[in-house]
Design an enzyme around this catalytic site. Structure first.
Site, short mmCIF file in Angstrom:
data_model
loop_
_atom_site.label_atom_id
_atom_site.label_comp_id
_atom_site.label_asym_id
_atom_site.label_seq_id
_atom_site.Cartn_x
_atom_site.Cartn_y
_atom_site.Cartn_z
N GLY A 83 0.78 -1.23 0.00
CA GLY A 83 0.00 0.00 0.00
C GLY A 83 0.81 1.27 0.00
O GLY A 83 0.31 2.34 -0.37
N ASP A 84 2.07 1.21 0.45
CA ASP A 84 2.93 2.40 0.49
C ASP A 84 4.37 1.99 0.18
O ASP A 84 5.31 2.45 0.81
CB ASP A 84 2.84 3.05 1.86
CG ASP A 84 3.40 4.46 1.89
OD1 ASP A 84 3.47 5.11 0.83
OD2 ASP A 84 3.79 4.91 2.99
N PHE A 85 4.53 1.10 -0.79
CA PHE A 85 5.83 0.51 -1.08
C PHE A 85 6.72 1.47 -1.85
O PHE A 85 6.34 2.00 -2.89
CB PHE A 85 5.66 -0.79 -1.88
CG PHE A 85 6.92 -1.58 -1.99
CD1 PHE A 85 7.34 -2.36 -0.92
CD2 PHE A 85 7.69 -1.52 -3.12
CE1 PHE A 85 8.53 -3.09 -1.01
CE2 PHE A 85 8.87 -2.24 -3.22
CZ PHE A 85 9.29 -3.02 -2.16
N ARG A 86 7.89 1.70 -1.32
CA ARG A 86 8.92 2.52 -1.97
C ARG A 86 10.26 2.17 -1.33
O ARG A 86 10.32 1.48 -0.32
CB ARG A 86 8.60 4.00 -1.86
CG ARG A 86 8.44 4.50 -0.45
CD ARG A 86 8.02 5.98 -0.46
NE ARG A 86 7.99 6.52 0.88
CZ ARG A 86 6.91 6.67 1.62
NH1 ARG A 86 5.74 6.31 1.11
NH2 ARG A 86 6.96 7.17 2.81
#
Length: 187
Positions: A83-86
């Protein structure tokens, strides 16, 4: 140490291996969907793009909204996503070489999860030669290495770049806003 400490090519390779392990079938109705999560952002885009400073990006905001509408209409898969992969969310670990932290779980397609990764280090692309071609190569490389549709990854990347850029602009961070919106234009 996060993946951001590695050279970009190595960071993308490690990120791809890490995110691949995260994607699993979702438990029944435990998490919201990408369509739900992006719905509020989509509703806010016209207002964010109505500011005088954003006049030049209204066509890009319209394109982002149109892309999001098409992407959420027929998602090709249902996977539990980070959901907030970086890169900054992937840290060196002991059990495995790299561990993803700070998830915001959501159910949707893998291309959505990769969009933030596409936006990583956009300032490096902007400073280098041929940033538009480099951005498109990044999408192609990630899509091909993880069996994700390139057009869908491009669409989610553009939507997330425009939405994030407009939010930064509305908050007064014009430098970051302009960089993200320029990146979206390259796509």
């Amino acid at each position: 140490m996060s993946l951001r400490s590695l050279p970009e090519a190595k960071a993308l390779l490690e990120a791809a291996g890490t995110v691949r392990r995260l994607w699993v079938p979702p438990p029944a109705d435990s998490f919201g969907t990408v369509g739900e999560r992006t719905g509020a952002a989509a509703e806010a885009l016209p207002t964010l793009a109505s500011g005088a400073w954003a006049a030049d990006v209204r066509p890009l905001a319209d394109e982002a909204l149109e892309l999001r509408s098409g992407l959420t209409a027929q998602p090709p898969e249902r996977v539990l996503l980070h959901g907030d992969f970086r890169q900054g969310k992937v840290l060196a670990g002991e059990r495995t070489p790299w561990l993803a932290v700070g998830p915001r779980p959501v159910v949707g397609e893998r291309a959505y999860d990769l969009a933030r990764l596409v936006l990583d280090r956009c300032e490096d692309l902007a400073a280098g030669p041929g940033p538009a071609a480099a951005a498109r190569r990044r999408i192609a490389k990630l899509a091909d290495s993880l069996d994700v549709d390139r057009d869908r990854l491009r669409g989610w990347s553009l939507f997330r770049a425009v939405e994030t850029g407009l939010r930064h602009g509305a908050a007064g961070d014009r430098r970051r806003a302009e960089l993200l919106l320029e990146f979206a234009g390259w796509l």
